[in-house]
Design an enzyme around this catalytic site. Structure first.
Site, PDB file in Angstrom:
ATOM      1  N   TYR A  31     -17.784   2.723  10.299  1.00 10.38           N
ATOM      2  CA  TYR A  31     -18.491   3.217  10.841  1.00 10.38           C
ATOM      3  C   TYR A  31     -20.140   1.681  11.361  1.00 10.38           C
ATOM      4  CZ  TYR A  31     -22.507   1.713   6.979  1.00 10.38           C
ATOM      5  OH  TYR A  31     -23.342   1.094   6.353  1.00 10.38           O
ATOM      6  N   LYS A 146     -16.667  -2.973   7.369  1.00 15.64           N
ATOM      7  CA  LYS A 146     -18.003  -1.874   7.165  1.00 15.64           C
ATOM      8  C   LYS A 146     -17.625  -0.431   7.364  1.00 15.64           C
ATOM      9  CE  LYS A 146     -22.736  -0.793   9.314  1.00 15.64           C
ATOM     10  NZ  LYS A 146     -23.426  -1.233   8.366  1.00 15.64           N
ATOM     11  N   GLU A 178     -25.380 -10.345  -1.039  1.00 18.45           N
ATOM     12  CA  GLU A 178     -26.327  -9.675   0.476  1.00 18.45           C
ATOM     13  C   GLU A 178     -27.333  -8.493  -0.756  1.00 18.45           C
ATOM     14  OE1 GLU A 178     -24.507  -7.425   2.535  1.00 18.45           O
ATOM     15  OE2 GLU A 178     -22.362  -7.297   1.501  1.00 18.45           O
ATOM     16  N   LEU A 202     -21.196  -8.306   4.219  1.00 20.66           N
ATOM     17  CA  LEU A 202     -20.598  -7.694   5.054  1.00 20.66           C
ATOM     18  C   LEU A 202     -21.303  -8.940   6.295  1.00 20.66           C
ATOM     19  CD1 LEU A 202     -20.138  -4.952   7.018  1.00 20.66           C
ATOM     20  CD2 LEU A 202     -22.745  -4.566   7.659  1.00 20.66           C
TER      21      LEU A 202
END
Ligand SMILES: Cc1ncc(COP(=O)(O)O)c(C=O)c1O
Length: 285
Positions: A31, A146, A178, A202
């Protein structure tokens, strides 16, 4: 509200998803979330490139060209009439019937959907900052994709929520990676530290933009792993993502980083980031 359904824009009520869709059964899909300001997408090319990159990392063929995808997204923006908001674009590997772990053969078409939501910029939150917790990064080892299987991210976000925080800062063996739905950076002595891209985080599009801003403003960016001790010792901490832009962290657990006004570097990056938005999408009200 109109939505993207494969190559068409249709009413949401017309969309049909098969119970044996692999996204539904295996979380087998990818996505993107793309922000629109003033009826224009911000960093559209970068998001489309990452969508293709995620697809290729899981050997999923996207049966549309980048131009066709952009055209569909632009039509969605026009047809929904959204001024400022987020589009959620998802592609799953289509239907495996009967259910089967193996990738289906190439004749099975992926399922593309895209939904648009009006969301204003939250300037108030951007000046107040967000509270965070620190917790273990329990996710898998391909966080650069992702992908829609987000159980690990959801569980740590829920933990943050239960502890009255907005975001969870994650670590692996004491190294900060993260957050549950954003990248994180620390500022120490005028230098910005953030985890390097690779399989543990990411590669954020917002990060690309704020790094460019930092370069222009003369703040060195060091993309090297940093520890929980460095995090607790930082002058400033901020998170970044498409939806929250450059967001100051006001609290980590019980440690208060600021009460009223975020740190100077974070505020300078916020201002420069806004300038980048306005360069692409026009002046914001
Ligand atoms: C786990 C994670 N890291 C980082 C980000 C930031 O990515 P971007 O700046 O492209 O929105 C996100 C965004 O949703 C995310 O979910």
């Amino acid at each position: 509200m109109k939505v993207i359904w494969n190559s068409e824009i249709v009413e949401r009520s017309e969309v049909r998803i098969d119970p044996e869709d692999r996204g539904y059964q295996f979380g087998d899909g990818i996505y993107e979330v793309i922000r629109a300001y003033n009826k224009q997408y911000f960093c559209l090319d970068e998001h489309i490139d990452r969508f293709y990159s995620s697809a290729s990392k899981i050997e999923m063929h996207i049966p549309y060209s980048k131009e066709e995808l952009k055209e569909l997204l632009n039509r969605l923006l026009v047809e929904t009439g959204v001024h400022t908001g987020n589009v959620y674009l998802q592609m799953t590997r289509g239907i495996s019937s009967p259910r089967n772990h193996m990738y289906p053969d190439a004749a099975v078409l992926p399922m593309l959907t895209g939904t648009m939501t009006s969301v204003e910029r939250d300037a108030d939150q951007m000046s107040k900052g967000i509270a965070t917790i620190v917790t273990e990064d329990i996710r898998w080892l391909k966080c650069d994709i992702k992908m829609i299987s987000l159980l690990g991210n959801i569980m740590v976000k829920h933990e943050a929520h239960k502890r009255n925080a907005e975001e969870a800062i994650l670590h692996r063996d004491g190294i900060v990676t993260e957050c549950s739905s954003s990248n994180v950076a620390i500022v120490k002595d005028g230098k910005i530290w953030t985890h390097p891209d690779g399989n543990l985080i990411l590669p954020g599009i917002t990060k690309i933009v704020w790094k460019k801003c930092a370069e222009k403003l003369g703040y060195p960016v060091i993309e090297k792993p940093f520890s929980l001790d460095d995090l607790y010792d930082a002058d400033e901490v901020f998170c970044s993502s498409t939806t929250i832009e450059v967001m100051p962290v006001c609290k980590i657990g019980n440690n208060v980083l600021f009460d009223q006004v975020p740190g100077q570097v974070t505020m300078a990056l916020q201002k420069a980031y806004l300038h980048e938005i306005e360069k692409q999408c026009g002046k914001l009200k």
